[in-house]
Design a protein around this motif. Sequence first.
Motif, short mmCIF file in Angstrom:
data_model
loop_
_atom_site.label_atom_id
_atom_site.label_comp_id
_atom_site.label_asym_id
_atom_site.label_seq_id
_atom_site.Cartn_x
_atom_site.Cartn_y
_atom_site.Cartn_z
N ILE A 167 0.82 -1.21 0.00
CA ILE A 167 0.00 0.00 0.00
C ILE A 167 0.86 1.27 0.00
O ILE A 167 2.00 1.28 0.48
N ASN A 168 0.28 2.33 -0.51
CA ASN A 168 0.98 3.59 -0.72
C ASN A 168 0.92 4.45 0.55
O ASN A 168 0.26 5.49 0.59
N ILE A 169 1.65 4.02 1.59
CA ILE A 169 1.75 4.77 2.83
C ILE A 169 3.22 4.93 3.18
O ILE A 169 3.95 3.95 3.32
N SER A 170 3.68 6.16 3.30
CA SER A 170 5.08 6.45 3.61
C SER A 170 5.35 6.30 5.10
O SER A 170 4.44 6.38 5.93
N PHE A 171 6.62 6.14 5.44
CA PHE A 171 7.00 6.06 6.84
C PHE A 171 6.72 7.39 7.54
O PHE A 171 6.23 7.43 8.66
#
Length: 324
Positions: free
Chosen positions: A125-129
């Motif tokens: 999924i497209n979730i950054s740290f």
Amino acid sequence: MCTGLAYTNDTFYFGRNLDLEYSLNNKVVVTPRNFPFKLRKEEELSSHYSIIGMAMVVDNYPLYFDAVNEKGLGMGGLNFDGFAVYHDEQKGKKNITPFEFIPYLLGKCATVQEAKTLLKDINLINISFSEKLQLSPLHWLISDKDSSIVVESTSEGLQVYDNQFGVLTNNPSFPYHKYNMSNYLNLTANIPENRLSSKVDLAVYSRGMGAIGLPGDLSSPSRFVRAAYARLNSVADKTEQANVSQFFHILDFVAQPRGGAMAPEGIHEITQYSSCVSVEELTYYYKTYENSQICAVSMKNLPLDSTDLFVYELEKEQAIHYTN
């Protein structure tokens, strides 16, 4: 740009070159079995296999570039710019962020076959740290002593490919690299024969002429071919020192010296570090661009049931052994 490598010679070794134009403050990090991995969309991974590898540690969280778990499964992420696509959450899937991918898979799987099974349910999924640490476009080499696979998250979803070459570089996608290898099926480490014509007398005048046509540039497709050629023809004594030395020689075959490749910002890309993990010895060997001496971190004698990370700074000052 990077090159990943899986190598078996009695025992299994896994590692890579990390090629970048800047340092990422990497450290060798051992994650023990009870370190709590807090996942963004799934349940906390509180009990798992221990892991050793190269990582950035941010807010006490290891962001692994490459790693091997205590069962002998290795995994490394390599740049896949322009091809990697991360997705929205999907119901019925395990929604894992790319920065969680290595600890999630290595924490749960002991073999490539187990990883293949788990991958059927994973959606990256497209979730950054964080806002400061955006996601890198990656694909992954996953290997054990028996086999290797490549995992790519694209617009079509998660793709898993069997990888008989045991190497991986960067874009294009793995199917291109596999197809491109057919252009080099005449390469041989042996003394070549005259295949041009029986009507002319042609002599071999140098060793290594069987590898004429082996690409010498630093592009991803060329490094894939060079690494595959070196790995598939590799010969080494079956000792730990010989295998580790041979592994680094293969990585040196595709390493980037300063001045060989320029990044868009006008900075030279170099091989920041090369790594080799010995599964039998549970030891992470590495060398850096600044220090060509092989250094090592072992997790054999560490308390692996701990909850705290073990973090080791890299030895970057060049070590020279004087004999007089």
